[in-house]
Design an enzyme around this catalytic site. Structure first.
Site, PDB file in Angstrom:
ATOM      1  N   GLY A  47       0.825  -1.200   0.000  1.00 53.34           N
ATOM      2  CA  GLY A  47       0.000   0.000   0.000  1.00 53.34           C
ATOM      3  C   GLY A  47       0.856   1.245   0.000  1.00 53.34           C
ATOM      4  O   GLY A  47       2.077   1.186  -0.190  1.00 53.34           O
ATOM      5  N   GLY A  48       0.208   2.373   0.213  1.00 52.87           N
ATOM      6  CA  GLY A  48       0.914   3.639   0.230  1.00 52.87           C
ATOM      7  C   GLY A  48       1.865   3.734   1.408  1.00 52.87           C
ATOM      8  O   GLY A  48       1.457   3.990   2.529  1.00 52.87           O
ATOM      9  N   THR A  51       4.587  -2.238   3.193  1.00 52.39           N
ATOM     10  CA  THR A  51       4.399  -3.574   2.644  1.00 52.39           C
ATOM     11  C   THR A  51       4.068  -4.504   3.817  1.00 52.39           C
ATOM     12  O   THR A  51       4.707  -4.435   4.869  1.00 52.39           O
ATOM     13  CB  THR A  51       5.669  -4.077   1.932  1.00 52.39           C
ATOM     14  OG1 THR A  51       6.034  -3.149   0.918  1.00 52.39           O
ATOM     15  CG2 THR A  51       5.429  -5.441   1.293  1.00 52.39           C
ATOM     16  N   ASP A 155      -9.832   6.774   5.626  1.00 51.77           N
ATOM     17  CA  ASP A 155      -9.407   6.140   4.371  1.00 51.77           C
ATOM     18  C   ASP A 155     -10.039   4.757   4.238  1.00 51.77           C
ATOM     19  O   ASP A 155      -9.351   3.772   3.965  1.00 51.77           O
ATOM     20  CB  ASP A 155      -7.882   6.046   4.330  1.00 51.77           C
ATOM     21  CG  ASP A 155      -7.352   5.859   2.917  1.00 51.77           C
ATOM     22  OD1 ASP A 155      -8.115   6.087   1.969  1.00 51.77           O
ATOM     23  OD2 ASP A 155      -6.170   5.497   2.767  1.00 51.77           O
TER      24      ASP A 155
END
Length: 314
Positions: A47-48, A51, A155
């Site tokens: 992801g942003g 890991t 999010d």
């Protein structure tokens, strides 16, 4: 370790109010061994800024979150994940076990998970999709009402949901999460996230509250309803916005053609009456959550109740 430990302790003292779960400490070598030196075959999710690896640590399967973001935001990602998940006691939130503070960016250790969002995009039965939606709604409701101050996740999307071996969904990655400050109704800051997933008032003002999480959750419901990611839904209808897609999906339901767009299993060759009712209710709930006006959106506790009723009747 001293620097990271100092930062973490200060943040925990300010936010946890003495109610955090015990956090175990692990060494660099333990985590390298657990992941076979972070072998690519052990990657669960990327992801942003992080890991997530699968590992075997002290006779148990675990998930190990390694960060790669540096610069001014480096503390925010790992700190938020430790500070918030150390307070969580909910079956649908990924449980933090411990961390390693010996590296420049601390490495976090969570409970074991098996799958990354796969049930979202596999042909599951509608009742299974309703169950996933209900359980994630319960987790978000817990964030909003289970603490002295509401926590906004900020999010909510399918890439931040993992599944254990029994397909129980787990909300994870609290990198952007925040407490709403005492005496305030919103969190204020720079707008972050994918624009199509964000509430319109947040895009305009930068103010984020619980109703913005509800809007995010509405997008999640659309993805669960169809078994497709939002950009794939919009691409299917060509030049379609998030709001105009409602009428198009309604046409497919009314004409018993929903199988043409949805990656979803139904009993028999098409929609039975019960499935059609649940699809209709699911769609209506999704678009109520996606209302332009935050006043027209339900609270997450009401969303969770409606999904519970759908699940019980399915």
């Amino acid at each position: 370790m001293l620097e990271n430990g100092k930062v973490l302790l200060e943040k925990l003292i300010v936010t946890c109010n003495g109610k955090s779960n015990p956090i175990r400490g692990f060494s660099i070598e333990e985590l390298k061994t657990a992941t076979n030196n972070y072998a690519q075959k052990n990657i669960i999710s990327i992801g942003g800024g992080y890991t997530l690896f699968r590992g075997f640590l002290q006779n148990r399967q675990v998930s190990i979150m390694k960060f790669r973001v540096r610069g001014p935001s480096k503390h925010c990602l790992w700190l938020n994940n430790v500070v918030f998940t150390s307070q969580m006691r909910h079956k649908n939130i990924l449980k933090l076990i411990g961390c390693c503070l010996e590296t420049q960016l601390p490495i976090l250790v969570f409970e074991d998970v098996k799958y990354r969002t796969s049930p979202f995009f596999e042909p599951l039965l509608l009742r299974h999709r309703i169950k996933i939606a209900m359980e994630i709604a319960n987790a978000v409701t817990y964030l909003h009402i289970g603490f002295s101050r509401p926590i906004v996740f900020r999010d909510i999307n399918s890439s931040h949901i993992l599944f254990d071996e029994d397909y129980v969904p787990k909300l994870f990655n609290f990198s952007l999460s925040e407490f709403i400050p005492e005496g305030e109704t919103h969190v204020r800051g720079i707008v972050v996230g994918t624009s199509a997933h964000l509430a319109p008032e947040y895009l305009y003002t930068g103010d984020f509250n619980e109703k913005c999480d509800v809007y995010n959750f509405g997008v999640l419901l659309l993805e669960l309803l169809t078994g497709k990611r939002l950009h794939d839904i919009l691409a299917h209808f060509e030049f379609c916005s998030v709001h105009s897609v409602k009428d198009r999906l309604q046409e497919y339901i009314d004409n018993n053609r929903f199988n043409e767009i949805a990656n979803c299993k139904f009993a028999g060759d098409g929609l039975c009456h019960g499935n059609e009712q649940h699809l209709q209710a699911f769609l209506e709930l999704a678009f109520t959550c996606l209302s332009d006006s935050e006043e027209d959106r339900p609270n997450m506790i009401d969303v969770a109740k409606q999904l519970r009723q759908m699940h019980q009747s399915s």
